[in-house]
Design an enzyme around this catalytic site. Structure first.
Site, PDB file in Angstrom:
ATOM      1  N   SER A 128       0.834  -1.200   0.000  1.00 47.70           N
ATOM      2  CA  SER A 128       0.000   0.000   0.000  1.00 47.70           C
ATOM      3  C   SER A 128       0.869   1.250   0.000  1.00 47.70           C
ATOM      4  O   SER A 128       1.973   1.257   0.579  1.00 47.70           O
ATOM      5  CB  SER A 128      -0.903   0.008   1.234  1.00 47.70           C
ATOM      6  OG  SER A 128      -1.531   1.264   1.395  1.00 47.70           O
ATOM      7  N   TYR A 153      -2.606  -0.148   9.885  1.00 42.22           N
ATOM      8  CA  TYR A 153      -2.732  -0.724   8.543  1.00 42.22           C
ATOM      9  C   TYR A 153      -1.421  -0.572   7.779  1.00 42.22           C
ATOM     10  O   TYR A 153      -0.901  -1.530   7.192  1.00 42.22           O
ATOM     11  CB  TYR A 153      -3.866  -0.038   7.787  1.00 42.22           C
ATOM     12  CG  TYR A 153      -3.931  -0.398   6.326  1.00 42.22           C
ATOM     13  CD1 TYR A 153      -4.293  -1.674   5.914  1.00 42.22           C
ATOM     14  CD2 TYR A 153      -3.620   0.546   5.337  1.00 42.22           C
ATOM     15  CE1 TYR A 153      -4.344  -2.010   4.566  1.00 42.22           C
ATOM     16  CE2 TYR A 153      -3.668   0.219   4.001  1.00 42.22           C
ATOM     17  CZ  TYR A 153      -4.029  -1.062   3.613  1.00 42.22           C
ATOM     18  OH  TYR A 153      -4.069  -1.388   2.285  1.00 42.22           O
TER      19      TYR A 153
END
Length: 331
Positions: A128, A153
């Site tokens: 990501s 995350y």
């Protein structure tokens, strides 16, 4: 050629499966169809793939549960893995951290173990752009240090990259990690800003614009993302001892996949308003914990190595999303 696609009922997994199936390959989709967002949307994606392609198989199982994963894949033959399944969402990681550690760390390890014991020829996985965290030098480059994640995350995705590097070094498992930048398009996720804004506008409700609207994102249309994933799927990194993108000498490389443009959030909202034919009522909100102000992808590495070239601007992509949203909801 058969590819196992995790997150098979998810947004990107659905589109990757469709692309591989359309060119004649076989795909096994794997997903636990959890309720982080609409399970109906997930099952609708799977149903469409089954309707269109006889060579598609779907397995409902949780890859973070190793016993369930082994049982689900026993007797199944596949040559490569595209590991897109994960617990997504920056803000939700603050509310439910355990879900991220289980899915993104334990699950990633389970998939790597499956790949190494099967001696597979390629393992492509989702990282990501969140890993860049507090970096303030734009555009973000794969050579940049990513030691300061701003959300759990992001920390799990950076950890996945480190675990993959170890497995690539120890077991010579060819891997490519992909740092996605704000993916959008038809069949997208309901927790993403573009969906939330479109829904609120059609329902006549105000939209919450975080960062007081002073944010920029490298919005990347789903078709361009899929082209990058499939290019990595087709071209595993060589085990030649040369330095790969991201700095590894093992058969492990890291790429940014973005649109190579940083767009103002307000411009994206304006395009949604135009496509919907109505103006949004905007509530300006402060930055949320874990969010970053700007994202901008340097895609020179994947351009150089694989010829990746995104073609869809938000001027084209946003209206396509709104048209799909309108059709899907019967508006």
């Amino acid at each position: 050629m058969t590819t196992l696609v995790t997150g098979g009922a998810g947004f990107i997994g659905f589109h990757v499966s469709e692309r591989l199936l359309a060119r004649g390959e076989e795909v096994i989709g794997l997903d636990n169809v959890n309720d982080y967002y609409s399970t109906k949307l997930k099952r609708d994606r799977v149903a469409l793939l089954k309707e269109r392609h006889e060579r598609y198989e779907f397995i409902e199982a949780d890859f973070a549960d190793n016993a369930a994963l082994q049982q689900a894949t026993a007797g199944k033959r596949f040559d490569k893995i595209v590991h897109l399944g994960a617990q997504a969402g920056v803000r939700y990681s603050i509310e439910n951290p355990y879900a991220y550690v289980q899915s993104n760390l334990v699950g990633h390890l389970n998939m790597l173990e499956l790949a190494r014991h099967r001696e597979l020829g390629n393992f492509v996985y989702a990282s990501s752009s969140s890993v860049y965290g507090g970096n303030d030098t734009l555009p973000f480059r794969v050579e940049d240090r990513v030691d300061h994640p701003l959300s759990l995350y992001a920390a799990t995705k950076k950890s996945d990259e480190l675990i993959s590097e170890t497995y690539s070094h120890l077991y010579r498992l060819p891997q490519t990690g992909l740092r996605f930048f704000t993916v959008y398009g038809p069949w997208g996720r309901p927790d993403m800003a573009m969906w939330l804004f479109t829904r609120a506008i059609y329902e006549g409700k105000p939209i919450q614009v975080f960062g007081e609207g002073n944010m920029r994102r490298d919005f990347t249309y789903i078709d361009d993302i899929v082209s990058g994933i499939v290019a990595c799927h087709d071209n595993p990194p060589p085990d030649d001892g040369q330095v790969k993108a991201g700095g590894s000498r093992s058969p492990h490389r890291l790429y940014n996949i973005g649109n190579n443009r940083s767009e103002e959030l307000t411009r994206m909202i304006s395009l949604i308003e135009q496509a919907c034919g109505r103006e949004a009522v905007k509530e300006l909100m402060p930055m949320q914990p874990g969010d970053v102000r700007d994202t901008y992808a340097d895609i020179s590495a994947i351009q150089r190595d694989l010829g990746y070239a995104p073609t869809t601007t938000i001027d084209v992509g946003v209206p396509r999303f709104v048209e799909w949203y309108r059709t899907y909801h019967g508006l």
